[in-house]
Design a protein around this motif. Structure first.
Motif, PDB file in Angstrom:
ATOM      1  N   LEU A 140       0.805  -1.221   0.000  1.00  0.00           N
ATOM      2  CA  LEU A 140       0.000   0.000   0.000  1.00  0.00           C
ATOM      3  C   LEU A 140       0.837   1.269   0.000  1.00  0.00           C
ATOM      4  CD1 LEU A 140      -2.891  -1.018   2.403  1.00  0.00           C
ATOM      5  CD2 LEU A 140      -3.194  -0.016   0.134  1.00  0.00           C
ATOM      6  N   GLN A 144      -3.315   4.684  -2.895  1.00  0.00           N
ATOM      7  CA  GLN A 144      -4.548   4.963  -2.165  1.00  0.00           C
ATOM      8  C   GLN A 144      -5.275   3.667  -1.811  1.00  0.00           C
ATOM      9  OE1 GLN A 144      -7.361   7.478  -4.219  1.00  0.00           O
ATOM     10  NE2 GLN A 144      -8.341   8.090  -2.297  1.00  0.00           N
ATOM     11  N   TRP A 145      -5.312   2.741  -2.794  1.00  0.00           N
ATOM     12  CA  TRP A 145      -6.019   1.475  -2.610  1.00  0.00           C
ATOM     13  C   TRP A 145      -5.108   0.322  -3.014  1.00  0.00           C
ATOM     14  CZ3 TRP A 145      -9.569   3.421   0.171  1.00  0.00           C
ATOM     15  CH2 TRP A 145     -10.234   4.583  -0.179  1.00  0.00           C
ATOM     16  N   PHE A 151     -10.720   1.844  -6.141  1.00  0.00           N
ATOM     17  CA  PHE A 151     -11.242   1.048  -5.034  1.00  0.00           C
ATOM     18  C   PHE A 151     -11.874  -0.217  -5.598  1.00  0.00           C
ATOM     19  CE2 PHE A 151     -14.508  -0.305  -2.074  1.00  0.00           C
ATOM     20  CZ  PHE A 151     -13.935  -0.110  -0.829  1.00  0.00           C
ATOM     21  N   ASP A 155     -10.439  -4.096  -1.345  1.00  0.00           N
ATOM     22  CA  ASP A 155     -10.347  -3.070  -0.298  1.00  0.00           C
ATOM     23  C   ASP A 155     -11.438  -3.243   0.750  1.00  0.00           C
ATOM     24  OD1 ASP A 155      -8.088  -1.366  -1.285  1.00  0.00           O
ATOM     25  OD2 ASP A 155      -9.403  -1.206  -3.032  1.00  0.00           O
ATOM     26  N   TYR A 181      -5.021   3.785   5.879  1.00  0.00           N
ATOM     27  CA  TYR A 181      -5.814   3.153   4.824  1.00  0.00           C
ATOM     28  C   TYR A 181      -7.207   2.794   5.342  1.00  0.00           C
ATOM     29  CZ  TYR A 181      -7.371  -0.892   2.047  1.00  0.00           C
ATOM     30  OH  TYR A 181      -8.105  -1.798   1.315  1.00  0.00           O
ATOM     31  N   ARG A 184      -9.368   5.752   5.533  1.00  0.00           N
ATOM     32  CA  ARG A 184      -9.827   6.190   4.211  1.00  0.00           C
ATOM     33  C   ARG A 184     -11.018   5.368   3.737  1.00  0.00           C
ATOM     34  NH1 ARG A 184      -4.412   6.331   3.005  1.00  0.00           N
ATOM     35  NH2 ARG A 184      -4.461   4.469   1.661  1.00  0.00           N
ATOM     36  N   VAL A 185     -10.917   4.055   3.937  1.00  0.00           N
ATOM     37  CA  VAL A 185     -12.024   3.192   3.523  1.00  0.00           C
ATOM     38  C   VAL A 185     -13.274   3.524   4.336  1.00  0.00           C
ATOM     39  CG1 VAL A 185     -12.850   0.832   3.298  1.00  0.00           C
ATOM     40  CG2 VAL A 185     -10.448   1.340   2.834  1.00  0.00           C
ATOM     41  N   ARG A 188     -15.629   6.353   3.211  1.00  0.00           N
ATOM     42  CA  ARG A 188     -16.411   6.267   1.982  1.00  0.00           C
ATOM     43  C   ARG A 188     -17.907   6.172   2.314  1.00  0.00           C
ATOM     44  NH1 ARG A 188     -13.414   5.047  -2.636  1.00  0.00           N
ATOM     45  NH2 ARG A 188     -15.227   4.074  -3.651  1.00  0.00           N
TER      46      ARG A 188
END
Length: 202
Positions: A140, A144-145, A151, A155, A181, A184-185, A188
Motif C-alpha cells: 500500500l 490509495q487502494w 477502489f 479493499d 488506509y 480512508r475506507v 467512503r
C-alpha cells in the motif's frame, strides 16, 4: 437479491461491494452460533456450510464464499470498477489479492476469536498476522487502494479484516500505513452506509 449476514464479520465485505455498486439488496441477519435467522428460519437450509456471507439471487440461486460473491457483484456492475475485466492480468492480480486475504489473513484470525485456543498459539498467530500486515503495508505504500487509484472488492475485504484487530488485541497503530488506509475506507459513503445498516455505527 438477499444478503445473509452477521454484523461485523466477513459478510461486511460483500455488503460494502453491493452498496459501492449501487445495487438494491435485502438484508437477512443471521445468528452464526445458533444458525437462526432474524424473523425465523433455519440458516442451514440456506447454506449447509453454516456460515455467512450468502447471496441469494432473485431466481433463488445461492452463492457462497465472500471472494466469489464479491466478484459476482463487481461483474453485475462493471462500470463500478470494483473488479477489472475478466481475463485481464489486472483481474488475476485482484484474485491473487483475494486469495492472499482469504487464506493468509482471514483464516489466521479465526482461532483468535475462540476461547478454547491456547494463549501460546494465539501469540504465534498474532506474530504471523504481523508479518502479513508488514507485507500489506509495503503493497500500500504510496497507493490509495490495493490496486492503485481504483477502489475494488479487495479493499472492502481488507477493511473488514483490519476491523477485527480491535477484538483480538492487535494494535493497528503499529502499521500506520494500514491505519491510515482503514480510515480512508471507513470514510467512503457506501462503507458508512453498510456499517450503519449492520448497527456498527450510530
Amino acid at each position: 437479491m438477499k444478503l445473509f449476514y452477521a454484523p461485523g464479520v466477513c459478510s461486511l465485505a460483500p455488503h460494502i461491494a453491493l452498496r459501492e455498486a449501487g445495487l438494491e439488496v435485502e438484508l437477512q441477519k443471521v445468528d452464526t452460533k445458533t444458525k437462526a435467522m432474524e424473523g425465523g428460519g433455519n440458516f442451514l437450509e440456506i447454506n449447509p456450510k453454516g456460515y455467512v456471507p450468502v447471496l441469494q439471487l432473485d431466481n433463488g440461486t445461492v452463492l457462497t464464499e465472500g471472494p466469489v460473491i464479491g466478484q459476482y457483484i463487481a461483474d453485475l456492475k462493471p462500470e463500478s470498477k470494483l473488479a477489472p475485466p475478466a481475463g485481464t492480468m489486472e483481474r488475476y492480480r485482484l484474485q491473487e489479492l483475494l486469495g492472499f486475504l482469504n487464506s493468509e489473513v482471514h483464516k489466521t484470525f479465526g482461532p483468535l476469536f475462540k476461547p478454547t485456543t491456547p494463549n501460546e498459539y494465539k501469540d504465534a498467530l498474532r506474530t504471523q498476522l504481523g508479518e502479513r500486515f508488514d507485507y500489506l503495508s509495503t503493497q500500500l505504500q504510496g497507493k490509495q487502494w490495493l490496486m492503485g487509484d481504483t477502489f475494488t472488492i479487495a479493499d472492502g475485504y481488507l477493511f473488514t479484516l483490519l476491523g477485527w484487530t480491535q477484538w483480538t488485541h492487535i494494535d493497528l497503530k503499529k502499521w500506520p500505513v494500514l491505519a491510515d488506509y482503514s480510515a480512508r475506507v471507513a470514510a467512503r459513503p457506501a462503507v458508512q452506509a453498510a456499517l450503519k445498516a449492520e448497527g456498527l455505527l450510530k
